[in-house]
Design a protein around this motif. Structure first.
Motif, PDB file in Angstrom:
ATOM      1  N   TYR A  70       0.803  -1.223   0.000  1.00 21.51           N
ATOM      2  CA  TYR A  70       0.000   0.000   0.000  1.00 21.51           C
ATOM      3  C   TYR A  70       0.838   1.276   0.000  1.00 21.51           C
ATOM      4  N   THR A  71       2.152   1.136  -0.127  1.00 21.02           N
ATOM      5  CA  THR A  71       3.022   2.316  -0.242  1.00 21.02           C
ATOM      6  C   THR A  71       3.898   2.209  -1.488  1.00 21.02           C
ATOM      7  N   VAL A  72       4.782   1.225  -1.506  1.00 20.69           N
ATOM      8  CA  VAL A  72       5.745   1.091  -2.603  1.00 20.69           C
ATOM      9  C   VAL A  72       5.059   0.711  -3.915  1.00 20.69           C
ATOM     10  N   VAL A 106      -5.375   4.887  -6.176  1.00 25.48           N
ATOM     11  CA  VAL A 106      -6.163   6.051  -6.589  1.00 25.48           C
ATOM     12  C   VAL A 106      -5.952   7.214  -5.617  1.00 25.48           C
ATOM     13  N   SER A 107      -5.666   6.902  -4.364  1.00 23.24           N
ATOM     14  CA  SER A 107      -5.417   7.956  -3.375  1.00 23.24           C
ATOM     15  C   SER A 107      -4.059   8.610  -3.552  1.00 23.24           C
ATOM     16  N   LEU A 108      -3.170   7.971  -4.292  1.00 22.95           N
ATOM     17  CA  LEU A 108      -1.839   8.527  -4.506  1.00 22.95           C
ATOM     18  C   LEU A 108      -1.805   9.502  -5.686  1.00 22.95           C
ATOM     19  N   CYS A 109      -2.890   9.593  -6.429  1.00 16.86           N
ATOM     20  CA  CYS A 109      -2.911  10.448  -7.621  1.00 16.86           C
ATOM     21  C   CYS A 109      -2.499  11.886  -7.334  1.00 16.86           C
ATOM     22  N   HIS A 110      -2.985  12.469  -6.258  1.00 14.50           N
ATOM     23  CA  HIS A 110      -2.648  13.861  -5.954  1.00 14.50           C
ATOM     24  C   HIS A 110      -1.287  14.001  -5.282  1.00 14.50           C
ATOM     25  N   PRO A 111      -0.988  13.236  -4.226  1.00 14.89           N
ATOM     26  CA  PRO A 111       0.284  13.457  -3.534  1.00 14.89           C
ATOM     27  C   PRO A 111       1.534  13.283  -4.402  1.00 14.89           C
ATOM     28  N   ILE A 112       1.470  12.437  -5.407  1.00 14.75           N
ATOM     29  CA  ILE A 112       2.655  12.205  -6.234  1.00 14.75           C
ATOM     30  C   ILE A 112       2.872  13.304  -7.274  1.00 14.75           C
ATOM     31  N   THR A 113       1.842  14.050  -7.569  1.00 10.34           N
ATOM     32  CA  THR A 113       1.883  15.030  -8.655  1.00 10.34           C
ATOM     33  C   THR A 113       2.857  16.178  -8.400  1.00 10.34           C
ATOM     34  N   GLY A 114       3.069  16.553  -7.138  1.00 11.94           N
ATOM     35  CA  GLY A 114       3.975  17.657  -6.836  1.00 11.94           C
ATOM     36  C   GLY A 114       5.413  17.371  -7.239  1.00 11.94           C
ATOM     37  N   LEU A 115       5.868  16.136  -7.023  1.00 10.46           N
ATOM     38  CA  LEU A 115       7.243  15.770  -7.387  1.00 10.46           C
ATOM     39  C   LEU A 115       7.333  15.208  -8.800  1.00 10.46           C
ATOM     40  N   PHE A 116       6.318  14.488  -9.211  1.00 11.90           N
ATOM     41  CA  PHE A 116       6.336  13.817 -10.506  1.00 11.90           C
ATOM     42  C   PHE A 116       5.056  14.145 -11.283  1.00 11.90           C
ATOM     43  N   PRO A 117       5.003  15.316 -11.909  1.00  9.50           N
ATOM     44  CA  PRO A 117       3.766  15.740 -12.572  1.00  9.50           C
ATOM     45  C   PRO A 117       3.340  14.836 -13.732  1.00  9.50           C
ATOM     46  N   HIS A 118       4.241  14.034 -14.273  1.00 10.84           N
ATOM     47  CA  HIS A 118       3.870  13.138 -15.372  1.00 10.84           C
ATOM     48  C   HIS A 118       2.943  12.029 -14.900  1.00 10.84           C
ATOM     49  N   LEU A 159       1.682   8.802   1.333  1.00 13.91           N
ATOM     50  CA  LEU A 159       2.060   7.391   1.472  1.00 13.91           C
ATOM     51  C   LEU A 159       1.610   6.829   2.815  1.00 13.91           C
ATOM     52  N   VAL A 160       1.733   7.611   3.880  1.00  7.46           N
ATOM     53  CA  VAL A 160       1.271   7.154   5.200  1.00  7.46           C
ATOM     54  C   VAL A 160      -0.245   6.963   5.188  1.00  7.46           C
ATOM     55  N   VAL A 161      -0.944   7.931   4.626  1.00  5.32           N
ATOM     56  CA  VAL A 161      -2.407   7.826   4.532  1.00  5.32           C
ATOM     57  C   VAL A 161      -2.794   6.619   3.667  1.00  5.32           C
ATOM     58  N   ASN A 162      -2.064   6.385   2.571  1.00  5.29           N
ATOM     59  CA  ASN A 162      -2.344   5.222   1.720  1.00  5.29           C
ATOM     60  C   ASN A 162      -2.181   3.925   2.483  1.00  5.29           C
ATOM     61  N   LEU A 163      -1.137   3.834   3.293  1.00  4.64           N
ATOM     62  CA  LEU A 163      -0.917   2.627   4.091  1.00  4.64           C
ATOM     63  C   LEU A 163      -2.096   2.397   5.028  1.00  4.64           C
ATOM     64  N   LEU A 164      -2.501   3.445   5.727  1.00  2.00           N
ATOM     65  CA  LEU A 164      -3.639   3.313   6.646  1.00  2.00           C
ATOM     66  C   LEU A 164      -4.924   2.950   5.903  1.00  2.00           C
ATOM     67  N   LYS A 165      -5.173   3.636   4.797  1.00  2.00           N
ATOM     68  CA  LYS A 165      -6.378   3.339   4.007  1.00  2.00           C
ATOM     69  C   LYS A 165      -6.344   1.918   3.460  1.00  2.00           C
ATOM     70  N   GLY A 166      -5.174   1.493   2.985  1.00  2.00           N
ATOM     71  CA  GLY A 166      -5.053   0.143   2.445  1.00  2.00           C
ATOM     72  C   GLY A 166      -5.365  -0.911   3.488  1.00  2.00           C
ATOM     73  N   ILE A 167      -4.820  -0.753   4.684  1.00  3.52           N
ATOM     74  CA  ILE A 167      -5.056  -1.725   5.756  1.00  3.52           C
ATOM     75  C   ILE A 167      -6.520  -1.724   6.165  1.00  3.52           C
ATOM     76  N   VAL A 168      -7.103  -0.532   6.317  1.00  5.43           N
ATOM     77  CA  VAL A 168      -8.523  -0.441   6.692  1.00  5.43           C
ATOM     78  C   VAL A 168      -9.408  -1.032   5.591  1.00  5.43           C
ATOM     79  N   THR A 169      -9.135  -0.699   4.343  1.00  5.24           N
ATOM     80  CA  THR A 169      -9.934  -1.227   3.230  1.00  5.24           C
ATOM     81  C   THR A 169      -9.798  -2.747   3.144  1.00  5.24           C
ATOM     82  N   GLU A 170      -8.611  -3.261   3.396  1.00  7.28           N
ATOM     83  CA  GLU A 170      -8.392  -4.711   3.394  1.00  7.28           C
ATOM     84  C   GLU A 170      -9.258  -5.379   4.466  1.00  7.28           C
ATOM     85  N   LYS A 171      -9.283  -4.805   5.667  1.00  5.35           N
ATOM     86  CA  LYS A 171     -10.093  -5.361   6.768  1.00  5.35           C
ATOM     87  C   LYS A 171     -11.584  -5.289   6.433  1.00  5.35           C
ATOM     88  N   ILE A 172     -12.014  -4.163   5.886  1.00  4.88           N
ATOM     89  CA  ILE A 172     -13.432  -4.020   5.519  1.00  4.88           C
ATOM     90  C   ILE A 172     -13.799  -5.038   4.434  1.00  4.88           C
TER      91      ILE A 172
END
Length: 184
Positions: A70-72, A106-118, A159-172
């Protein structure tokens, strides 16, 4: 006469919106678009040089545990394949983890854009809006930190939020599958 004046001002305002849009477009053509094209070319060159199979092996490795899944893995997917092709990296995760991987990617779409706009040029307007505000604050001497630091912090928090969301979504997902008698 007042009606005519009102209509003339309305027409002027109407065309003004398109003039402003044209200026923004020209700014993109001379600013961010060449950067995006060069970044995409560089990423595709790296994939060609490293080899698609090696990238796939790295993705399979990253899918191996929850932290990297959920991060890498979403980071690799967004960086190498960009949005929306990044979601195809879901093929490297088990069926029971696919909803959580998609949520993280899908949650990483915005956070990655600042460093890697492509990675997600369709959502670049969000980052550019934040960046414009920081630049204006910097001009006034009130910026809390530089734009590159903001971009890095945005990605790390994402990335931290993605990890938390991934774990929560997995449990749900597991709870719903168990409740509905679905074997994943």
């Amino acid at each position: 006469m007042e009606t005519f004046e009102f209509l003339a001002r309305a027409a002027e305002a109407f065309i003004g919106v398109f003039n402003a849009g044209g200026k923004t477009f020209v700014g993109f053509v001379t600013g961010i678009l060449p950067t995006l094209i060069v970044l995409l070319t560089a990423v595709y060159t790296v994939i060609a040089l490293v080899g698609e199979q090696r990238v796939h092996r790295l993705a399979r490795f990253a899918a191996g545990n929850a932290i990297t899944r959920y991060t890498v893995l979403p980071l690799l997917a967004m960086f190498f394949l960009t949005n929306p092709m990044a979601y195809t990296f879901g093929m490297f995760v088990e069926e029971k983890h696919k909803p959580a991987f998609y949520d993280s990617a899908v949650s990483l779409c915005h956070p990655i854009t600042g460093l890697f706009p492509h990675c997600n040029p369709g959502e670049l307007f969000v980052w550019l809006g934040v960046a414009t505000a920081i630049i204006k604050l910097a001009e006034q001497g009130h910026a809390p930190f530089s734009l590159p630091k903001l971009a890095l912090a945005y990605l790390l928090v994402g990335l931290v939020v993605n990890l938390l969301k991934g774990i929560v979504t997995e449990k749900i997902t597991m709870l719903i599958a168990k409740r509905d008698g679905v074997a994943l």
